[in-house]
Design an enzyme around this catalytic site. Structure first.
Site, mmCIF file in Angstrom:
data_model
loop_
_atom_site.group_PDB
_atom_site.id
_atom_site.type_symbol
_atom_site.label_atom_id
_atom_site.label_comp_id
_atom_site.label_asym_id
_atom_site.label_seq_id
_atom_site.Cartn_x
_atom_site.Cartn_y
_atom_site.Cartn_z
ATOM 1 N N TYR A 1 -2.939 10.976 8.081
ATOM 2 C CA TYR A 1 -3.241 10.066 6.977
ATOM 3 C C TYR A 1 -3.362 8.630 7.478
ATOM 4 O O TYR A 1 -4.308 7.907 7.134
ATOM 5 C CB TYR A 1 -2.154 10.152 5.898
ATOM 6 N N CYS B 1 3.902 4.521 4.736
ATOM 7 C CA CYS B 1 3.644 3.753 5.951
ATOM 8 C C CYS B 1 4.518 2.513 6.085
ATOM 9 O O CYS B 1 4.510 1.870 7.138
ATOM 10 C CB CYS B 1 2.170 3.340 5.994
ATOM 11 N N GLY C 1 0.828 -1.189 0.000
ATOM 12 C CA GLY C 1 0.000 0.000 0.000
ATOM 13 C C GLY C 1 0.866 1.243 0.000
ATOM 14 O O GLY C 1 1.966 1.247 -0.568
ATOM 15 N N CYS C 2 0.415 2.277 0.656
ATOM 16 C CA CYS C 2 1.148 3.546 0.675
ATOM 17 C C CYS C 2 2.566 3.342 1.211
ATOM 18 O O CYS C 2 2.764 2.866 2.329
ATOM 19 C CB CYS C 2 0.409 4.550 1.548
ATOM 20 N N PHE C 3 3.554 3.727 0.406
ATOM 21 C CA PHE C 3 4.939 3.493 0.842
ATOM 22 C C PHE C 3 5.348 4.357 2.025
ATOM 23 O O PHE C 3 6.299 4.031 2.727
ATOM 24 C CB PHE C 3 5.941 3.621 -0.307
#
Length: 228
Positions: A210, A69, A65-67
């Site tokens: 976020y 994180c 997913g979002c890098f």
């Protein structure tokens, strides 16, 4: 003239000093000749000696997913030398964030982990990876949807693939459900734009907002329990 200066003793001493003065340069030359081969051998040894090898490093590439994180959990791991956010698994050279986020390039947001295999194993990296993704989600990760946010392990060789497949089977056994995370062959890794690197450090408030808003930690606890 003093009779002392005319004595045989003075004449003998003067002759000896004169002879010694002539011998000194010759002695210096002999000494240099003796030392020259040793000096030459030392210089030759230095020339042919192999350079010292840098400490061995290895890389692993994960998509979760979002890098943003994915960086922090690996940065905190002893033996990890560097993490780089980027894009991989697609069909466009030098993709931009805008291109990848559209979902049209085939890339996934990913993290390249450079590590010291003498201090941390690939198996340990996989353990950290699993604990930070939802491996049951085939449509993306958390609030980020689409193949560009898929979870995946990008393996560099047969050895990594073998370990990754064994780890995936163990994860399925643990969760009692099929794991959607893919195991893909590694391809070109394109580092993301600089503002994405170390985002959690550069923008801690926005990062925390976020992460919470995306429900990442809440879902991770549902999947894995409260363990860290």
């Amino acid at each position: 003239m003093s009779t002392l200066l005319q004595s045989p003793f003075i004449e003998t001493a003067t002759s000896a000093l004169a002879a010694l003065a002539h011998l000194l340069p010759l002695s210096a030359l002999l000494l240099a000749a003796l030392l020259l081969p040793a000096t030459a051998r030392a210089a030759q040894d230095d020339a042919v000696a192999p350079p010292r090898q840098a400490a061995a490093t290895a890389t692993a590439v994960f998509a979760g997913g979002c890098f943003w994180c994915m960086e922090k959990p690996f940065d905190q791991l002893d033996g990890v030398l560097e993490t780089t956010s980027g894009y991989t698994g697609g069909n466009v050279d030098s993709p931009t964030y805008k291109q990848v986020s559209s979902g049209l390039t085939g890339h996934a947001e990913a993290l390249r982990v450079t590590y010291d295999p003498a201090r941390v194993t690939y198996e340990t990296l996989l353990d950290v990876f699993w604990r930070n993704v939802d491996p049951l989600d085939a449509g993306g990760q958390f609030c980020d949807r689409g193949s560009q946010y898929r979870s995946a392990i990008f393996v560099a060789d047969a050895a990594q693939r073998e370990v990754a497949e064994a780890s995936k089977k163990a994860t399925e056994a643990r969760l009692g459900k099929p794991v959607a995370t893919g195991i893909e062959d590694a391809s070109t890794f394109w580092p993301a734009e600089e503002y994405h690197q170390d985002y959690y450090r550069k923008n801690p408030i926005r990062y925390a907002y976020y992460r919470t808003g995306c429900g990442r930690d809440k879902r991770l606890e549902q999947v894995w329990g409260a363990e860290k």
